[in-house]
Design an enzyme around this catalytic site. Structure first.
Site, PDB file in Angstrom:
ATOM      1  N   LYS A 119      -3.415 -11.111  -2.783  1.00 34.82           N
ATOM      2  CA  LYS A 119      -4.697 -10.522  -3.195  1.00 34.82           C
ATOM      3  C   LYS A 119      -5.765 -10.954  -2.217  1.00 34.82           C
ATOM      4  O   LYS A 119      -5.668 -12.018  -1.595  1.00 34.82           O
ATOM      5  CB  LYS A 119      -5.082 -11.004  -4.592  1.00 34.82           C
ATOM      6  CG  LYS A 119      -6.094 -10.113  -5.289  1.00 34.82           C
ATOM      7  CD  LYS A 119      -5.389  -8.966  -5.980  1.00 34.82           C
ATOM      8  CE  LYS A 119      -6.332  -8.086  -6.746  1.00 34.82           C
ATOM      9  NZ  LYS A 119      -5.576  -7.188  -7.644  1.00 34.82           N
TER      10      LYS A 119
HETATM   11  N1  GLU Z   1      -5.199  -3.485  -7.105  1.00 33.28           N
HETATM   12  C1  GLU Z   1      -4.096  -2.915  -7.823  1.00 33.28           C
HETATM   13  C2  GLU Z   1      -3.493  -3.928  -8.776  1.00 33.28           C
HETATM   14  O1  GLU Z   1      -4.128  -4.896  -9.145  1.00 33.28           O
HETATM   15  C3  GLU Z   1      -3.080  -2.265  -6.903  1.00 33.28           C
HETATM   16  C4  GLU Z   1      -2.478  -3.186  -5.886  1.00 33.28           C
HETATM   17  C5  GLU Z   1      -1.585  -2.449  -4.880  1.00 33.28           C
HETATM   18  O2  GLU Z   1      -1.444  -1.250  -4.971  1.00 33.28           O
HETATM   19  O3  GLU Z   1      -1.077  -3.135  -4.018  1.00 33.28           O
HETATM   20  O4  GLU Z   1      -2.399  -3.759  -9.239  1.00 33.28           O
END
Ligand code: GLU
Length: 429
Positions: A119
């Site tokens: 993240k």
């Molecule tokens: N931000 C989204 C989540 O928390 C998608 C993450 C992604 O597609 O890599 O799942």
């Protein structure tokens, strides 16, 4: 919340205010007794693999130089490259990004995607900056984390306050710096740039699919079911639309501008147009307003927190009267609130499965970019629905086998998959 064991709290987090990482540690502690011999490796899950904190300097439109704090955390890469979004928010902290990266590891494994978890975030209120400023901030951040991302290393995606345009800037910056166009370095891109059809709606669609599975198991008809949703962005807005089309009554929506309520059901398409023009739900016609406390007290069949983490705590958990709580957001329910709500017999569909639709279509996008062959929207939605149902089914089966909550079950499935990969790879060097 129980005190996290001191040995598990890294020296760089404040023990007096450990933040969301402490919630995640507690979730891992709850699942450890069910991991059998794999528990030997559980410490792996309690330590992010790699943390990068970067300074993001940028020249603002008025000629001054501003500095922002940026993060990229890779929690685990045992099952594949790191995967997870980048959020822009003024309250982003390292603890939060660490927890979100770990929830991505669990989420990818719970849906059985060949990814680890990562993240990123920048501590910024994007509403205070122009498009040009946001572009420069995004490009500098991408350059600063450029060494550790890549289509086979770690693949960012949109999250809170980031979108397809931000991903296009990230993809372009990475590509210009490496001398070749690399579409697969990020997902959630515009369709004109190797993005996938269905990606924008994917998280909300996944929320809808798992809510329907849970409703079916609980003997609840979706038609006429009362739904309340916190958050009316990409996730909450799409879920509201799909429930509305299925004949459910979306009776309340709560966003950063306020709460709108209509017991007969809000006109969701009209509300979406209103929000498009006015920036929020406050003042929308054909609805009354209520306080957040009244919103949480509404009697509903399905309640969907689809905003930020930490929204349902011991302070409002008692108010909640719903049959099924579907976590569209990441980490919206604290462990204490989870206990209070579960004790009432409410079924909680945990974030790591409920909102996994986004990363699932991100996976499809990554596969399509590698093969440069693109699928139809129908094919994408069909595959998404099948994967979400399968993840729901595996979680539900383990919950019944061990008589545990769906959250613990999802963690058992996911942590076992991660630690099996960890064990079979072995420690090296
Ligand atoms: N931000 C989204 C989540 O928390 C998608 C993450 C992604 O597609 O890599 O799942």
């Amino acid at each position: 919340m129980a005190e996290p064991h001191p040995q598990h709290l890294p020296s760089y987090l404040d023990p007096a205010n450990p933040g969301p990482w402490a919630i995640y540690l507690e979730q891992v502690d709850r699942v450890t007794p069910y991991l059998g011999p794999l528990a030997r490796w559980v410490e792996t899950l309690k330590r992010p693999k790699r943390i990068l904190v970067v300074d993001v300097p940028v020249e603002l439109d008025n000629g001054t130089i501003a500095h922002f704090e940026g993060y990229r955390v890779q929690h685990n890469t045992s099952r594949g490259p790191g995967k997870g979004g980048v959020r822009f928010h003024q309250n982003v902290t390292l603890s939060e990004v660490m927890a979100l990266s770990a929830w991505m590891s669990v989420k990818s494994a719970a849906v059985n995607l060949p990814f680890g978890g990562a993240k990123g975030g920048i501590r910024i209120d994007p509403r205070q900056y122009s498009m040009g400023e946001l572009e420069r901030i995004t490009r500098r951040y991408t350059s600063e984390i450029g060494d550790i991302i890549g289509p086979n290393k770690d693949i960012p995606a949109p999250d809170v306050n980031t979108n397809a345009q931000v991903m296009a800037w990230m993809m372009d910056t990475y590509s210009m710096n490496s001398g070749r166009t690399t579409t697969g370095v990020v997902t959630g891109k515009p369709v004109s740039l190797g993005g996938s059809l269905g990606r924008v709606a994917a998280t909300g669609r996944g929320v809808y699919v798992v809510a329907c599975e849970a409703a079916r198991e609980s003997g609840i008809e979706i038609k006429d079911a009362r739904i309340a949703i916190q958050g009316f962005g990409n996730v909450g807005g799409t879920a509201a639309q799909l429930f509305h089309e299925a004949g459910a009554k979306v009776i309340a929506v709560y966003d950063h501008t306020g709460v709108v309520h209509n017991e007969r059901g809000l006109n969701v398409p009209a509300l979406q147009n209103y929000v498009h023009e006015h920036g929020g739900v406050a003042g929308a016609p054909d609805a009354d307003t209520m306080t957040p406390k009244e919103f949480w007290s509404l009697e509903t069949e399905i309640l969907i927190p689809a905003a930020l983490e930490g929204q349902i705590t011991r302070d409002n958990a008692d108010l909640i009267h719903t049959r099924i709580l579907v976590e569209g957001a990441n980490g919206p329910t604290t462990p204490e609130a989870d206990d209070i709500i579960s004790a009432k017999g409410t079924m909680i569909i945990p974030d790591v499965v409920a909102n996994a639709g986004g990363v699932t279509v991100s996976y499809f996008e990554w596969v399509q970019d590698f093969s440069s062959f693109f699928w139809t929207e129908q094919e994408i939605n069909h595959r998404l629905e099948a994967m979400m149902r399968s993840a729901y089914g595996s979680m539900s089966k383990v919950a019944r086998e061990h008589s545990v909550s769906l959250r613990t079950a999802a963690f058992i499935v996911a942590c076992s998959r991660i630690l099996e990969a960890r064990q079979v790879r072995g420690l090296y060097p």
